[in-house]
Design a protein around this motif. Structure first.
Motif, short mmCIF file in Angstrom:
data_model
loop_
_atom_site.label_atom_id
_atom_site.label_comp_id
_atom_site.label_asym_id
_atom_site.label_seq_id
_atom_site.Cartn_x
_atom_site.Cartn_y
_atom_site.Cartn_z
N ALA A 135 -17.32 -49.82 5.60
CA ALA A 135 -16.11 -48.85 5.58
C ALA A 135 -15.49 -47.58 5.20
O ALA A 135 -14.71 -46.50 5.95
CB ALA A 135 -15.90 -49.58 3.78
N LEU A 136 -17.52 -47.14 5.15
CA LEU A 136 -17.34 -45.71 4.61
C LEU A 136 -17.08 -45.01 6.25
O LEU A 136 -16.56 -43.69 7.15
CB LEU A 136 -18.56 -45.56 4.37
N GLN A 137 -17.76 -45.47 7.58
CA GLN A 137 -17.46 -45.75 8.80
C GLN A 137 -15.36 -45.59 9.67
O GLN A 137 -15.17 -44.61 10.48
CB GLN A 137 -18.18 -46.38 9.80
N LEU A 138 -15.19 -46.51 8.72
CA LEU A 138 -13.55 -46.61 9.44
C LEU A 138 -12.90 -46.17 8.45
O LEU A 138 -11.89 -45.27 9.34
CB LEU A 138 -13.71 -47.87 9.21
N LYS A 139 -13.44 -44.69 7.31
CA LYS A 139 -12.30 -44.10 6.54
C LYS A 139 -13.24 -43.13 7.40
O LYS A 139 -11.68 -42.37 7.40
CB LYS A 139 -13.51 -43.91 5.20
N THR A 140 -14.03 -42.19 7.66
CA THR A 140 -14.48 -41.17 8.45
C THR A 140 -13.97 -41.56 9.94
O THR A 140 -12.96 -40.44 10.26
CB THR A 140 -16.36 -41.13 8.78
N THR A 141 -13.20 -42.81 10.65
CA THR A 141 -13.04 -42.37 11.86
C THR A 141 -11.60 -42.39 11.27
O THR A 141 -10.74 -41.33 11.97
CB THR A 141 -12.46 -44.10 12.43
N THR A 142 -10.64 -42.92 10.58
CA THR A 142 -9.55 -42.93 9.89
C THR A 142 -9.09 -41.17 9.50
O THR A 142 -8.30 -41.12 10.04
CB THR A 142 -9.10 -43.74 9.02
N SER A 143 -10.17 -40.74 8.89
CA SER A 143 -10.29 -39.10 7.98
C SER A 143 -10.25 -38.02 9.93
O SER A 143 -8.97 -37.49 9.69
CB SER A 143 -11.17 -38.82 7.86
N ASP A 144 -10.18 -39.05 10.81
CA ASP A 144 -11.10 -37.93 11.62
C ASP A 144 -9.75 -37.75 12.94
O ASP A 144 -9.20 -37.07 13.09
CB ASP A 144 -12.48 -38.17 12.87
N ASP A 145 -8.72 -39.44 12.44
CA ASP A 145 -7.97 -39.25 13.86
C ASP A 145 -6.99 -38.86 12.34
O ASP A 145 -6.06 -37.97 13.59
CB ASP A 145 -7.59 -40.74 13.53
N GLU A 146 -6.63 -39.16 12.16
CA GLU A 146 -6.00 -37.85 10.71
C GLU A 146 -5.56 -36.44 10.47
O GLU A 146 -4.71 -36.20 11.13
CB GLU A 146 -6.08 -38.12 9.45
N ILE A 147 -7.09 -36.18 10.82
CA ILE A 147 -7.11 -34.74 11.04
C ILE A 147 -6.81 -33.80 11.95
O ILE A 147 -6.06 -33.35 12.81
CB ILE A 147 -8.72 -33.97 11.14
N ALA A 148 -6.92 -34.88 13.11
CA ALA A 148 -6.31 -34.82 14.94
C ALA A 148 -5.23 -34.93 14.92
O ALA A 148 -4.31 -33.95 15.48
CB ALA A 148 -7.45 -36.06 15.67
N ARG A 149 -4.38 -35.75 14.43
CA ARG A 149 -3.15 -35.85 14.39
C ARG A 149 -2.67 -34.59 14.40
O ARG A 149 -1.02 -33.69 13.94
CB ARG A 149 -2.64 -36.90 13.62
N LEU A 150 -3.30 -34.28 12.28
CA LEU A 150 -2.40 -33.00 11.92
C LEU A 150 -2.84 -31.75 12.53
O LEU A 150 -2.52 -30.67 12.27
CB LEU A 150 -3.10 -32.91 10.52
#
Length: 192
Positions: A155-170
């Protein structure tokens, strides 16, 4: 503290805690002129921490999960050797509980970001295989704790991946807006 380091710290802390309670049979040096002496059989006695109906017929390796050698290798960062040991254990596993322990340990190895085998989807696959037919729920407290820790790590890894993707999108959106602003500024200043 970065999320990946925190995730690794949590996983390593759990392995240290579980490692103190684990066991892996090993051979003692041979007596003069004899063959090696096995320290203990993996099926020698039930775990006193389990109810009698759960402990009967279950090997020590299945009750103590992960075993001490695997834990030591993972903590030392020797992921290739740990994976080889887990593969051997999987081939030798004779019951569903031991197999679930090995699969959950393999999932943990795949969920650790510093591991050569880091792949969150693969970690999820290992966990799903380990949980087939409710085997984990019938397992030892160590196996259940390892399973919950693996679920949390995933769950932490998925959340981190989602956060990384969101940062890249922003960041991409910000870059587009800055480029549009520069273009507008150039057009505005050029028309004066």
């Amino acid at each position: 503290m970065p999320a990946r380091k925190r995730t690794s710290l949590i996983a390593v802390s759990l392995l240290i805690a579980l490692g103190a309670c684990t066991y892996r049979p090993y051979q003692l040096p041979p007596k003069e002129g004899g063959k090696p002496i096995e320290r203990a059989s993996a099926e020698s006695k039930p775990n006193p921490m389990l109810p009698a109906d759960k402990g009967a017929g279950i090997g020590i390796a299945a009750q103590l999960c992960p075993d001490i050698e695997t834990t030591r290798l993972i903590l030392a960062g020797e992921f290739v050797q740990a994976k080889q040991l887990l593969n051997e254990d999987l081939e030798r596993s004779k019951n569903d509980l031991h197999r679930s322990c090995v699969l959950t340990s393999m999932g943990l190895l795949a969920a650790l970001p510093e591991s050569e085998y880091f792949d969150v989807e693969r970690a999820q696959d290992f966990q799903s295989l380990a949980r087939v037919n409710g085997v984990v729920q019938r397992g030892s407290a160590q196996l259940q704790l390892l399973d919950r820790t693996l679920a949390g790590l995933i769950a932490l890894q998925l959340k981190t991946t989602t956060s990384d993707d969101e940062i890249a999108r922003l960041q991409a959106e910000l870059d587009r807006k800055e480029a549009a602003l520069k273009k507008l500024k150039k057009l505005t200043l050029g028309s004066q």
